[in-house]
Design an enzyme around this catalytic site. Structure first.
Site, short mmCIF file in Angstrom:
data_model
loop_
_atom_site.label_atom_id
_atom_site.label_comp_id
_atom_site.label_asym_id
_atom_site.label_seq_id
_atom_site.Cartn_x
_atom_site.Cartn_y
_atom_site.Cartn_z
N ARG A 146 -1.53 -0.57 -8.38
CA ARG A 146 -2.89 -0.13 -8.06
C ARG A 146 -2.87 1.39 -8.21
O ARG A 146 -2.00 2.06 -7.67
CB ARG A 146 -3.25 -0.51 -6.63
CG ARG A 146 -4.59 0.08 -6.19
CD ARG A 146 -4.75 0.02 -4.67
NE ARG A 146 -4.78 -1.34 -4.16
CZ ARG A 146 -4.38 -1.67 -2.93
NH1 ARG A 146 -3.93 -0.76 -2.10
NH2 ARG A 146 -4.42 -2.93 -2.52
N ASP A 177 0.85 -1.20 0.00
CA ASP A 177 0.00 0.00 0.00
C ASP A 177 0.88 1.25 0.00
O ASP A 177 2.03 1.21 0.45
CB ASP A 177 -0.87 0.04 1.27
CG ASP A 177 -2.05 -0.91 1.20
OD1 ASP A 177 -2.36 -1.45 0.12
OD2 ASP A 177 -2.69 -1.12 2.26
C1 LIG Z 1 -8.96 -1.13 -3.06
C2 LIG Z 1 -8.48 0.22 -2.63
C3 LIG Z 1 -7.21 0.35 -2.12
C4 LIG Z 1 -6.72 1.60 -1.73
N1 LIG Z 1 -5.42 1.73 -1.34
C5 LIG Z 1 -4.93 2.96 -1.04
C6 LIG Z 1 -3.56 3.17 -0.76
O1 LIG Z 1 -2.74 2.25 -0.76
N2 LIG Z 1 -3.14 4.43 -0.47
C7 LIG Z 1 -4.01 5.49 -0.48
O2 LIG Z 1 -3.57 6.62 -0.24
N3 LIG Z 1 -5.32 5.32 -0.74
C8 LIG Z 1 -5.79 4.09 -1.03
N4 LIG Z 1 -7.13 3.94 -1.33
C9 LIG Z 1 -8.09 5.04 -1.07
C10 LIG Z 1 -8.23 5.91 -2.28
O3 LIG Z 1 -7.03 6.59 -2.49
C11 LIG Z 1 -9.34 6.94 -2.08
O4 LIG Z 1 -9.08 7.80 -1.05
C12 LIG Z 1 -10.70 6.39 -1.80
O5 LIG Z 1 -10.93 5.23 -2.53
C13 LIG Z 1 -11.76 7.44 -2.14
O6 LIG Z 1 -11.62 7.86 -3.48
P1 LIG Z 1 -12.61 7.40 -4.66
O7 LIG Z 1 -11.80 7.16 -5.89
O8 LIG Z 1 -13.41 6.27 -4.20
O9 LIG Z 1 -13.43 8.71 -4.97
P2 LIG Z 1 -14.35 9.66 -3.99
O10 LIG Z 1 -14.77 10.75 -4.90
O11 LIG Z 1 -13.61 10.00 -2.74
O12 LIG Z 1 -15.50 8.71 -3.66
C14 LIG Z 1 -16.51 8.38 -4.59
C15 LIG Z 1 -17.75 8.01 -3.79
O13 LIG Z 1 -17.47 6.77 -3.11
C16 LIG Z 1 -17.98 6.83 -1.79
N5 LIG Z 1 -16.87 6.58 -0.87
C17 LIG Z 1 -15.55 6.72 -1.11
N6 LIG Z 1 -14.81 6.32 -0.06
C18 LIG Z 1 -15.70 5.93 0.89
C19 LIG Z 1 -15.59 5.41 2.21
N7 LIG Z 1 -14.41 5.19 2.78
N8 LIG Z 1 -16.74 5.11 2.86
C20 LIG Z 1 -17.95 5.29 2.30
N9 LIG Z 1 -18.12 5.77 1.06
C21 LIG Z 1 -17.03 6.09 0.36
C22 LIG Z 1 -18.62 8.17 -1.59
O14 LIG Z 1 -20.02 8.04 -1.75
C23 LIG Z 1 -18.07 9.02 -2.70
O15 LIG Z 1 -18.98 9.95 -3.12
C24 LIG Z 1 -7.60 2.72 -1.79
C25 LIG Z 1 -8.88 2.58 -2.30
C26 LIG Z 1 -9.33 1.36 -2.74
C27 LIG Z 1 -10.69 1.25 -3.34
#
Ligand SMILES: Cc1cc2nc3c(=O)[nH]c(=O)nc-3n(C[C@H](O)[C@H](O)[C@H](O)COP(=O)(O)OP(=O)(O)OC[C@H]3O[C@@H](n4cnc5c(N)ncnc54)[C@H](O)[C@@H]3O)c2cc1C
Length: 302
Positions: A175, A125
């Protein structure tokens, strides 16, 4: 909604752990590995794959790295023994990156060695920007010896396009996500559209350079745009997958992806560190407060 997020942050120490637990339950597969194994088995039965994460990060004493190390070895053993279709994700600060990168590397090697024997992939990660260089250094080092390892690039960082361009030269498995930590405007895009555009560009770059990419986002615009792009260009299915965090309410989208033949992987965290994990994430990124508030609201309505 900024005021609401701030209000939730201020109230956080007053919210009983029991309530936090009720919300966190949705995002976390349990406290014990046995609970998490039940969850990932169900996901496999439904056709999804998974990546398991033992909660915890940033140890401050070397001996604190021993417990997560032991847990990850048990997880690898269980995935192998139960013949599950999944892999593991880990954070390097959990293995001492902030104390001594050499010590962290030695711990990672133990995990990578066992994972190699069992043919299980290990995703490193990406954490906050204070450890981006260290993480990429260790990833490069790992890649020289192991083929079953990948890392993460964050779409919000200005440096990411450059990092991806350099990394693809040697062949990588990345990723791509937006990034979860709060970073300053000097190094990271702050505007939602800029973050999204950069994330999409990084994913496209990976696809166009024949590198394996995990599309990790719940943003329906990213998911739909990438799906269309992949279909139009006809990229082979074994070059990419979609990923989601457990508990984020996009199940119908994920089921639809699965039904249409895409690989979909759930990120499944578990462990005793769930409370520290949930609250730390919230302090790092107050925007998550809004999601939690929505969850509370739904919880009381149901
Ligand atoms: C499989 C996976 C691995 C990841 N690994 C890392 C990593 O190694 N390092 C890192 O910095 N980040 C990591 N992330 C987090 C990522 O960087 C984002 O911060 C997070 O996924 C929110 O961004 P989004 O693309 O979903 O868009 P957003 O615009 O933030 O979210 C889109 C919609 O999804 C919903 N949503 C998003 N997150 C959540 C939540 N936690 N709970 C409830 N609803 C939510 C909301 O309704 C939002 O409107 C990971 C995410 C995923 C899916």
């Amino acid at each position: 909604m900024k005021w609401l997020n701030k209000a939730i942050l201020t109230m956080m120490p007053l919210i009983p752990k029991f309530f936090v637990g009720m919300v966190a339950k949705k995002y976390i597969a349990g406290v014990t590995m046995e609970e998490a194994i039940v969850k990932v088995k169900t996901l496999n039965q439904q056709g999804f794959v998974f990546t398991m994460d033992v909660l915890g990060e940033s140890v401050t004493k070397k001996e604190e790295a021993l417990e997560p190390l032991r847990m990850y070895m048990e997880v690898l053993e269980a995935i192998h023994k139960e013949k599950l279709d999944g892999n593991i994700s880990l954070k390097l600060t959990q293995f001492g990156l902030n104390i001594d990168p050499e010590f962290c590397w030695e711990n990672l090697k133990i995990i990578l060695d066992k994972a190699k024997v069992y043919n299980i992939f290990v995703r490193i990660d990406m954490e906050d920007s204070s450890v981006t260089d260290l993480t990429l250094d260790i990833y490069r080092r790992a890649k020289a010896y192991y083929s079953n390892v990948g890392t993460v690039i964050q779409g919000y960082l200005h440096r990411s396009a450059d990092d991806v361009q350099k990394l693809v030269k040697d062949g990588v498995n990345l990723r791509i996500c937006k990034g979860i930590y709060k970073e300053s405007y000097n190094i990271a895009f702050q505007d939602r559209n800029e973050v999204r555009d950069n994330t999409i560009n990084l994913i496209r770059y990976m696809l166009n350079h024949n590198q394996y990419v995990a599309i990790a986002s719940h943003d329906l615009q990213i998911i739909n745009e990438m799906r269309q792009y992949i279909d139009n260009k006809g990229f082979p299915r074994d070059r990419y997958e979609f990923q989601s965090l457990l508990g984020v309410p996009i199940d119908n989208t994920l089921k639809d992806l699965l039904a249409n033949g895409y690989k979909v992987r759930y990120y499944v965290p578990f462990g005793t560190e769930w409370y520290a994990y949930s609250t730390r994430r919230l302090y790092e990124n107050p925007d998550l407060g809004g999601y939690i508030f929505k969850d509370f609201f739904k919880f009381w309505k149901s």
